[in-house]
Motif scaffolding. Structure first.
Motif, mmCIF file in Angstrom:
data_model
loop_
_atom_site.group_PDB
_atom_site.id
_atom_site.type_symbol
_atom_site.label_atom_id
_atom_site.label_comp_id
_atom_site.label_asym_id
_atom_site.label_seq_id
_atom_site.Cartn_x
_atom_site.Cartn_y
_atom_site.Cartn_z
ATOM 1 N N GLN A 263 0.839 -1.199 0.000
ATOM 2 C CA GLN A 263 0.000 0.000 0.000
ATOM 3 C C GLN A 263 0.875 1.251 0.000
ATOM 4 O OE1 GLN A 263 -3.823 0.033 0.507
ATOM 5 N NE2 GLN A 263 -3.252 1.936 -0.509
ATOM 6 N N LYS A 264 1.917 1.242 0.783
ATOM 7 C CA LYS A 264 2.812 2.408 0.884
ATOM 8 C C LYS A 264 3.518 2.679 -0.447
ATOM 9 C CE LYS A 264 6.780 4.055 3.635
ATOM 10 N NZ LYS A 264 6.135 5.285 4.163
ATOM 11 N N ILE A 265 4.022 1.612 -1.071
ATOM 12 C CA ILE A 265 4.710 1.772 -2.358
ATOM 13 C C ILE A 265 3.772 2.379 -3.391
ATOM 14 C CG2 ILE A 265 5.731 0.521 -4.307
ATOM 15 C CD1 ILE A 265 6.855 -1.485 -2.267
ATOM 16 N N ALA A 266 2.542 1.856 -3.460
ATOM 17 C CA ALA A 266 1.582 2.348 -4.454
ATOM 18 C C ALA A 266 1.162 3.791 -4.171
ATOM 19 C CB ALA A 266 0.369 1.429 -4.483
ATOM 20 N N THR A 267 0.802 4.072 -2.937
ATOM 21 C CA THR A 267 0.279 5.397 -2.586
ATOM 22 C C THR A 267 1.319 6.495 -2.787
ATOM 23 O OG1 THR A 267 -1.210 4.390 -0.960
ATOM 24 C CG2 THR A 267 -0.788 6.747 -0.746
ATOM 25 N N ARG A 272 -1.879 2.570 -7.220
ATOM 26 C CA ARG A 272 -2.906 1.978 -6.359
ATOM 27 C C ARG A 272 -2.528 0.540 -6.023
ATOM 28 N NH1 ARG A 272 -8.402 3.446 -9.573
ATOM 29 N NH2 ARG A 272 -9.292 1.872 -8.183
ATOM 30 N N PHE A 273 -3.019 0.098 -4.854
ATOM 31 C CA PHE A 273 -2.772 -1.268 -4.412
ATOM 32 C C PHE A 273 -4.051 -2.083 -4.590
ATOM 33 C CE2 PHE A 273 -2.928 -4.084 -0.478
ATOM 34 C CZ PHE A 273 -2.315 -5.154 -1.117
ATOM 35 N N PHE A 274 -3.913 -3.283 -5.149
ATOM 36 C CA PHE A 274 -5.049 -4.179 -5.368
ATOM 37 C C PHE A 274 -4.765 -5.543 -4.742
ATOM 38 C CE2 PHE A 274 -4.813 -1.300 -9.013
ATOM 39 C CZ PHE A 274 -6.104 -0.820 -9.098
ATOM 40 N N ARG A 275 -5.837 -6.255 -4.412
ATOM 41 C CA ARG A 275 -5.725 -7.651 -4.003
ATOM 42 C C ARG A 275 -6.472 -8.511 -5.012
ATOM 43 N NH1 ARG A 275 -5.072 -10.438 0.337
ATOM 44 N NH2 ARG A 275 -5.211 -11.999 -1.296
ATOM 45 N N ALA A 276 -5.845 -9.570 -5.454
ATOM 46 C CA ALA A 276 -6.454 -10.499 -6.416
ATOM 47 C C ALA A 276 -6.559 -11.865 -5.745
ATOM 48 C CB ALA A 276 -5.594 -10.598 -7.675
ATOM 49 N N ARG A 277 -7.799 -12.381 -5.663
ATOM 50 C CA ARG A 277 -8.014 -13.671 -5.001
ATOM 51 C C ARG A 277 -8.351 -14.787 -5.979
ATOM 52 N NH1 ARG A 277 -12.215 -13.834 -2.311
ATOM 53 N NH2 ARG A 277 -13.142 -11.800 -2.692
ATOM 54 N N ASP A 278 -8.481 -14.457 -7.273
ATOM 55 C CA ASP A 278 -8.675 -15.474 -8.305
ATOM 56 C C ASP A 278 -8.266 -14.883 -9.649
ATOM 57 O OD1 ASP A 278 -10.810 -13.822 -9.076
ATOM 58 O OD2 ASP A 278 -12.289 -15.027 -8.002
ATOM 59 N N LYS A 279 -8.285 -15.711 -10.677
ATOM 60 C CA LYS A 279 -7.811 -15.263 -11.983
ATOM 61 C C LYS A 279 -8.706 -14.167 -12.550
ATOM 62 C CE LYS A 279 -6.535 -16.947 -16.580
ATOM 63 N NZ LYS A 279 -6.439 -18.125 -17.470
ATOM 64 N N ASP A 280 -10.025 -14.290 -12.361
ATOM 65 C CA ASP A 280 -10.932 -13.255 -12.856
ATOM 66 C C ASP A 280 -10.662 -11.934 -12.161
ATOM 67 O OD1 ASP A 280 -12.136 -15.012 -14.583
ATOM 68 O OD2 ASP A 280 -13.792 -15.509 -13.239
#
Length: 335
Positions: A263-267, A272-280
């Motif tokens: 989050q710090k690197i993106a901000t 922006r920081f994202f979380r991906a929990r599946d391929k979609d």
């Protein structure tokens, strides 16, 4: 080859095909007239008349050739054209560096078939959808490595993405050096003359540094800020999150990720920081980044049309010439 040629044939005046409807009527009229023109006489047997000569077999050929000539002329009147469409893409793109984690944990199958395979597939699609951008690839685990320098040659880049393996096939040391991966990506993109420079950093773990580490993540962040490079960070894997959490899989513990660091690197770099929990979810994230980082794209379409009725006219003339030859030689009638 013939099929490929006909596949690109179009007709400028297809309404003229209605004239083909006269051919059945002409055929009916010819057969009826031919039957009436036959001489008739009474005989006790027709056995001696059942002799089939070459001339008898060819009696209808002149009419058939004439109908073929008529058909060629009608198709020519429909104006067949061979069409070639192609396009040229021009524009002002941006420079993007993909920075991907290839540590051993990326082989986890919680995102089928595995995290790394899902990441490769979505990255390839992202590259394909940005035709005018220069894009490169940096990978990291316990070391960082430039897999593909920033380039407009997307075919080469896609080949490198498809060839990715865990720890680059075992050549990289174990671990997760986010800082060195980011620093390498910044170094490769900072010399670019482009006004817009972006890094997409994808990882599924925390900084796991050996004693040989050269650059820590916060130092890499300061380098990125100094070089005015925007960084989008993606945390990959199952788990609950306070970030822009995208995906429909079950949530588990997030101990494997350092969300605060990502989050710090993106901000601080404007990303922006994202979380991906599946391929979609990962595909959705890349699509969002694609919308956020717009390139000026101009697509110039070219259309080349060549008339192809000449061969049909020559075919019609050939059929008529052959009919004339038959009528004046083999099928010549004597008074």
């Amino acid at each position: 080859m013939i099929y490929e040629w006909f596949k690109n044939i179009t007709f400028a005046w297809p309404e003229n095909f209605i004239l083909l409807g006269f051919i059945p009527f002409l055929t009916f009229w010819y057969l009826r007239r031919h039957a009436r023109s036959q001489a008739a006489m009474t005989v006790s047997t027709t056995r001696f008349l059942n002799v089939r000569s070459a001339r008898n077999r060819m009696v209808h050929w002149p009419f058939i050739l004439r109908m073929l000539a008529v058909a060629c002329i009608i198709v020519a009147l429909a104006r067949p054209q061979h069409r070639n469409d192609y396009e040229k893409t021009e524009g002002e793109g941006i420079d993007i560096m993909l920075c991907m984690d290839v540590s051993g944990s990326m082989g986890d199958p919680d995102i089928p078939p595995s995290r790394i395979e899902a990441a490769k597939a979505v990255a390839e699609e992202f590259v394909t959808n940005r035709p005018v951008d220069r894009i490169g690839l940096v990978i990291f685990s316990g070391e960082s490595f430039t897999k593909c320098p920033i380039t407009p040659d997307h075919n080469t880049l896609i080949t490198q993405i498809r060839s990715l393996e865990l720890r680059d096939g075992g050549y990289l040391a174990q671990g997760t050096l986010i800082g060195e991966g980011l620093a390498t990506a910044v170094d490769r993109i900072s010399s670019s003359p482009s006004k817009s420079r972006v890094i997409i950093l994808l990882t599924d773990g925390k900084e796991d540094a050996p004693d040989t580490r050269l650059i820590d993540p916060l130092t890499a962040l300061e380098i990125a800020k100094a070089k005015q490079v925007k960084v989008y960070t993606i945390g990959m894997g199952l788990g609950a999150s306070s970030a822009e959490d995208i995906g429909g899989g079950p949530r588990a513990s997030d101990d494997f990720l350092d969300e605060g660091l990502l989050q710090k690197i993106a901000t601080e770099t404007g990303g922006r920081f994202f979380r991906a929990r599946d391929k979609d979810g990962l595909s959705t994230i890349y699509a969002l980044i694609d919308k956020l980082e717009k390139s000026k794209v101009e697509i110039i379409r070219y259309k080349k049309i060549e008339d192809k009725f000449h061969l049909l006219i020559l075919g019609a003339l050939a059929f008529l010439l052959l009919e004339m030859v038959l009528r004046t030689t083999i099928l010549k009638k004597f008074p």
